[in-house]
Design an enzyme around this catalytic site. Structure first.
Site, PDB file in Angstrom:
ATOM      1  CB  SER A  37      -0.909   0.013   1.229  1.00  0.00           C
ATOM      2  OG  SER A  37      -1.565   1.252   1.337  1.00  0.00           O
ATOM      3  CG  HIS A  96      -3.979  -1.520  -1.832  1.00  0.00           C
ATOM      4  ND1 HIS A  96      -5.030  -2.263  -2.323  1.00  0.00           N
ATOM      5  CD2 HIS A  96      -4.488  -0.747  -0.839  1.00  0.00           C
ATOM      6  CE1 HIS A  96      -6.123  -1.973  -1.643  1.00  0.00           C
ATOM      7  NE2 HIS A  96      -5.827  -1.040  -0.744  1.00  0.00           N
ATOM      8  CG  ASP A 105      -5.608   2.490   0.663  1.00  0.00           C
ATOM      9  OD1 ASP A 105      -6.509   1.693   0.329  1.00  0.00           O
ATOM     10  OD2 ASP A 105      -4.639   2.160   1.361  1.00  0.00           O
ATOM     11  CG  MET A 146      -8.522   7.099   2.472  1.00  0.00           C
ATOM     12  SD  MET A 146      -7.670   7.077   4.069  1.00  0.00           S
ATOM     13  CE  MET A 146      -6.662   5.600   3.863  1.00  0.00           C
ATOM     14  CG  HIS A 164      -9.708   0.318  -0.986  1.00  0.00           C
ATOM     15  ND1 HIS A 164      -9.265   0.094   0.295  1.00  0.00           N
ATOM     16  CD2 HIS A 164     -11.064   0.285  -0.930  1.00  0.00           C
ATOM     17  CE1 HIS A 164     -10.303  -0.077   1.096  1.00  0.00           C
ATOM     18  NE2 HIS A 164     -11.405   0.050   0.374  1.00  0.00           N
ATOM     19  CG  MET A 187     -11.551   3.187   1.565  1.00  0.00           C
ATOM     20  SD  MET A 187     -10.304   3.051   2.866  1.00  0.00           S
ATOM     21  CE  MET A 187      -8.819   3.307   1.892  1.00  0.00           C
ATOM     22  CG  MET A 242     -12.023  -2.500   4.437  1.00  0.00           C
ATOM     23  SD  MET A 242     -10.385  -2.130   3.746  1.00  0.00           S
ATOM     24  CE  MET A 242      -9.577  -1.319   5.132  1.00  0.00           C
ATOM     25  N   GLY A 278      -1.609   1.329   9.926  1.00  0.00           N
ATOM     26  CA  GLY A 278      -0.970   0.980  11.187  1.00  0.00           C
ATOM     27  C   GLY A 278      -1.892   0.456  12.268  1.00  0.00           C
ATOM     28  CG  ASP A 311      -6.293  -2.656   3.126  1.00  0.00           C
ATOM     29  OD1 ASP A 311      -5.334  -2.506   3.902  1.00  0.00           O
ATOM     30  OD2 ASP A 311      -6.706  -1.751   2.365  1.00  0.00           O
ATOM     31  N   GLY A 312      -5.355  -4.541   6.149  1.00  0.00           N
ATOM     32  CA  GLY A 312      -5.329  -3.957   7.477  1.00  0.00           C
ATOM     33  C   GLY A 312      -4.664  -4.812   8.532  1.00  0.00           C
ATOM     34  N   GLY A 313      -3.530  -4.370   9.030  1.00  0.00           N
ATOM     35  CA  GLY A 313      -2.881  -5.029  10.154  1.00  0.00           C
ATOM     36  C   GLY A 313      -2.232  -6.356   9.838  1.00  0.00           C
ATOM     37  CB  SER A 368       3.658  -0.082   8.397  1.00  0.00           C
ATOM     38  OG  SER A 368       2.736  -0.963   8.988  1.00  0.00           O
TER      39      SER A 368
END
Length: 225
Positions: free
Chosen positions: A10, A33, A35, A37, A66, A68, A137, A145, A175-177, A198
């Protein structure tokens, strides 16, 4: 034959002062990826059309966009014009999901619907057969993060069962963590496209970070529940 795991770093976590170098550093990945927003659908602002064009010019990887945003019906074509290869829009943001999926595919891109953590996968049943990908998600969208939401594993398994019942095999992106430490349980539950921010851009050696996530994710596939 084991299912192939794909990695999508990302760029939300990249250093935009050195964007070209950052993208070159992740050239062993499968997607970039991207994003978008809007500060309304999610409580943050990110990138728009001009930076997407810059990303497209700086990488040979397909760009996974993506959205959002609250108005995907109005904006999808603009992102397709700017070079999106795959577009995810949120189920929660439109009453016309089938129309948007059809438009994306007519334009030669791959169509995906994203679901927020609290939205059940059953919502996709009427349109599942038409999708190239589903994006789940695994954090609440808006900021990088965050910690992976553990209940996402049950949701992944439900989605995988639903795909099997329909006789379809869309890509399943998460996507996420996610990092090399927890990706095996995510792929064991059914995911095969891993967004990592990250975990990749925060590493000194991005090629090694991508390889580590891919290796750990592939190991999880052999344990698929």
């Amino acid at each position: 034959m084991l299912e192939e795991i794909r990695i999508a770093p990302s760029v939300l976590s990249a250093d935009f002062a050195r964007l070209g170098e950052e993208l070159a550093d992740v050239s062993t990945a499968d997607y970039v990826h991207y994003d978008v927003m809007d500060g309304h659908f999610v409580p943050n602002l990110s990138f728009g059309l001009d930076i997407l064009r810059t990303v497209k010019a700086a990488t040979e990887l397909p760009v996974d966009v993506h959205l959002m945003i609250t108005n995907p019906d109005e904006m999808v074509e603009k992102y397709l014009d700017a070079g999106a290869d795959l577009v995810s829009f949120h189920y929660e943001a439109t009453a016309h999901a089938h129309r948007l999926v059809s438009l994306i595919k007519e334009r030669g891109a791959k169509a995906s619907i994203a679901l927020n953590p609290a939205t059940p996968v059953l919502a996709l049943e009427p349109i599942l057969d038409d999708l190239d990908m589903v994006l789940l998600m695994t954090v609440n969208p808006g900021f990088g993060g965050q910690k992976f939401i553990d209940s996402s594993l049950r949701k992944l398994r439900r989605l995988r069962r639903m795909c099997d019942e329909h006789g379809v095999n869309p890509l399943i992106e998460v996507d996420g963590g996610i990092s090399a430490k927890n990706v095996a349980e995510v792929t064991a539950a059914g995911a095969n496209v891993i967004v990592a921010g990250s975990a990749v851009f925060g590493a000194d050696d991005r090629t090694a970070a991508i390889a580590d996530i891919r290796r750990a994710g592939q190991a999880g596939v052999s344990k698929m529940a």
